[in-house]
Design an enzyme around this catalytic site. Structure first.
Site, short mmCIF file in Angstrom:
data_model
loop_
_atom_site.label_atom_id
_atom_site.label_comp_id
_atom_site.label_asym_id
_atom_site.label_seq_id
_atom_site.Cartn_x
_atom_site.Cartn_y
_atom_site.Cartn_z
N CYS A 200 -19.24 38.75 35.51
CA CYS A 200 -18.62 38.27 36.76
C CYS A 200 -17.65 37.15 36.40
O CYS A 200 -18.04 36.17 35.78
CB CYS A 200 -19.67 37.76 37.74
SG CYS A 200 -18.95 37.10 39.29
N CYS A 244 -6.23 5.42 24.15
CA CYS A 244 -5.21 5.31 25.19
C CYS A 244 -5.41 6.44 26.20
O CYS A 244 -5.60 7.59 25.82
CB CYS A 244 -3.80 5.38 24.60
SG CYS A 244 -2.50 5.17 25.84
N CYS A 326 9.46 -7.25 0.82
CA CYS A 326 10.82 -7.41 0.30
C CYS A 326 10.96 -6.68 -1.03
O CYS A 326 10.07 -6.72 -1.89
CB CYS A 326 11.12 -8.89 0.13
SG CYS A 326 12.76 -9.21 -0.53
N CYS A 334 10.64 -13.08 -17.64
CA CYS A 334 12.02 -13.26 -18.09
C CYS A 334 12.97 -13.67 -16.97
O CYS A 334 14.17 -13.81 -17.21
CB CYS A 334 12.53 -11.98 -18.75
SG CYS A 334 12.66 -10.57 -17.62
N CYS A 339 16.00 -4.61 -8.22
CA CYS A 339 15.57 -3.91 -6.99
C CYS A 339 14.38 -3.04 -7.29
O CYS A 339 14.39 -2.25 -8.25
CB CYS A 339 16.72 -3.06 -6.44
SG CYS A 339 16.24 -1.99 -5.07
N CYS A 342 15.47 1.07 -6.92
CA CYS A 342 16.27 1.76 -7.93
C CYS A 342 16.18 1.12 -9.30
O CYS A 342 16.75 1.64 -10.26
CB CYS A 342 17.73 1.81 -7.47
SG CYS A 342 18.54 0.20 -7.42
N CYS A 356 22.17 2.09 -3.69
CA CYS A 356 20.75 2.36 -3.88
C CYS A 356 20.27 3.54 -3.06
O CYS A 356 19.33 4.21 -3.43
CB CYS A 356 19.95 1.11 -3.52
SG CYS A 356 18.19 1.24 -3.82
#
Length: 523
Positions: A200, A244, A326, A334, A339, A342, A356
């Site tokens: 059903c 949430c 950073c 030394c 960077c 790179c 870069c």
């Protein structure tokens, strides 16, 4: 809209010159209590409508979409409105209308079209009984001429209460309640709870469930109905943030996801893509994100070394660990500045020699001759993945910067005449930095699949400018606080934050317009 008191006074003076004394009194009382009467509300509303006729809506940027945040209560009201409309048009009860809407996944147009052609078949397929009788029947005692035995528990006690819905299949109340609790609490079912009778398909309606189950089960039933309402609606999506309870309404069809990145923001401040539910991934479209994530997952073993937290100094080969967001690194041994991304000299990263963000095709030309094509492809992938993963890692490390920033804000408040509100610029600057790093992260996934063209060079220039500005802002935020330079630091951070936001908007605006115009070609 703010009410202008000078306009109010002029309105009253003009009225005194043209109306009788009684009217003057009414207008004066109305003007002195704006918002306390219907006439005043109409006056203000008409005034707002008049202004709105000549005011322009703020123009949306190319990378923005319209959306609205819906609470649980509002979702229930939306359902009630849809049900009432279908009930009025088709002449059915609210319970039957709700069952039909859920069967057609809240697509009213499809429901009306099918119902007008074959109403009986639609009702039967949806599980709505066509028998004209009460939708629920509860009896304290069956009549003697109607003997009854519950087919679930085989109890035939004539004193027991029995329950049935419109199909007429009757069971004892205890078994029916247990059946509904099991369906709701254990199986998580709400939209298609069918009659307990075998074969059903008549649906147990909301009113029946509400009368039979306890309040806790009924509350879960309502929650599950809300869930199915959002899940079945193409223009609604639950916010994926933990705990949430808000949903987002956004009328962007799935066919537009090849040219639009529908980023939305919930009431809880979480930003995500309405199309795929992944955290904000502008400027990459959903198809690129899906392919990139799958590729990263498949090549995870190859890319293990990329995710390492240490690298060698290019000059003295000392092992260096990155412990901040950073990318300007200084070797303690030394003092060589380079960077992290790179591994090139940092002196080139603030000049026009900055490259870069670009994959150098020429430098790998010789490699192509001596290496197989697969090796070159891997090298290209690692170039983009390295920068993608680095910005992701930097964004996570910048999260730790929030704690350092709070301490710096407290110190700045104590050592200067700045208030707590005035030192909030530091926290906002961190917000901008993290947001830009997430954008930069996805620019490398976008660039990986982007075919080389003249437009590509413009994209990489925008990418480079945003990356340089973000690194400079990140470096400013990690500088130690000097009391005599607080004012200068504040101005530098504010200026750089504004510039970084502008660079991000320029990049997103250009890529969004390129997607809409079909300028980008993907490999």
């Amino acid at each position: 809209m703010a009410y202008d008191s000078d306009l109010d006074d002029n309105f009253m003076l003009d009225a005194e010159d043209t109306m009788d004394e009684d009217s003057d009194l009414d207008i004066a009382e109305s003007a002195s209590s704006i918002g306390d009467s219907d006439n005043d509300e109409n006056y203000v509303e008409n005034d707002m409508a008049f202004d709105g006729a000549f005011s322009e809506k703020p123009q949306m940027k190319a990378y923005e979409v319209e959306f609205s945040v819906q609470s649980t209560d509002h979702l229930m009201r939306m359902q009630d409105k849809e049900i009432e409309q279908v009930s009025t048009i088709l002449g059915l009860s609210n319970e039957d209308s709700a069952t039909l809407l859920r069967y057609f996944r809240w697509n009213k147009e499809k429901l009306f079209e099918r119902y007008m052609d074959l109403p009986e078949k639609v009702l039967r397929d949806a599980g709505v009984s066509q028998q004209q009788q009460n939708k629920i029947t509860v009896l304290a005692k069956d009549l003697p001429q109607q003997p009854f035995m519950c087919e679930i528990c085989c109890d035939d006690d004539p004193e027991m209460e029995t329950v049935c819905v419109a199909c007429g299949h009757r069971f004892c109340r205890g078994c029916y309640e247990h059946y509904l609790r099991q369906k709701i609490r254990e199986e998580g079912e709400s939209r298609r709870i069918e009659c307990p009778q075998d074969k059903c398909n008549v649906i147990v309606d909301e009113k029946t469930v509400q009368r039979l189950v306890d309040s806790q089960t009924n509350q879960k039933y309502r929650t599950l109905l809300n869930r199915t309402f959002v899940d079945d609606n193409d223009y609604l999506r639950w916010c994926p943030a933990p705990d949430c309870e808000y949903a987002i309404e956004c009328h962007i069809p799935s066919t537009s996801l090849t040219s639009i990145v529908p980023t939305v923001q919930c009431q809880c401040s979480y930003k995500f893509c309405f199309g795929c539910g992944v955290a904000d991934h502008q400027p990459a479209i959903c198809a690129i994100v899906k392919k990139w994530l799958k590729k990263c997952e498949d090549d995870s073993e190859t890319a293990n070394w990329i995710s390492a937290h240490t690298k060698e100094c290019p000059r003295c080969q000392s092992t260096i660990e990155k412990n901040g967001g950073c990318n300007h690194m200084t070797c303690r041994k030394c003092r060589h500045e380079f960077c992290w991304v790179c591994m090139g000299p940092w002196s080139e990263h603030g000049t026009s020699w900055y490259n870069c963000n670009r994959f150098d095709e020429k430098s790998s030309a010789d490699a192509r001759e001596s290496q197989t094509q697969s090796r070159v492809s891997l090298e290209r992938y690692l170039h983009y993945y390295n920068r993608y993963a680095n910005h992701e890692q930097s964004a996570r490390l910048d999260q730790d910067l929030y704690h350092k920033t709070e301490k710096k804000m407290e110190e700045m408040q104590k050592t200067s005449d700045l208030s707590w509100i005035e030192v909030q610029f530091l926290k906002k600057a961190v917000d901008v930095t993290v947001q830009c790093r997430m954008t930069l992260k996805w620019t490398y996934a976008f660039a990986f699949y982007l075919a080389k063209s003249n437009e590509t060079a413009i994209f990489e220039d925008n990418q480079r400018d945003l990356e340089m500005a973000t690194e400079q802002l990140s470096e400013l935020l990690e500088k130690p606080l000097e009391r005599e330079k607080i004012a200068q630091l504040r101005q530098n951070v504010l200026d750089k934050s504004v510039y970084v936001k502008q660079r991000r908007e320029i990049l997103l605006e250009d890529t969004a317009k390129g997607l809409l115009d079909g300028r980008w070609n993907f490999m």
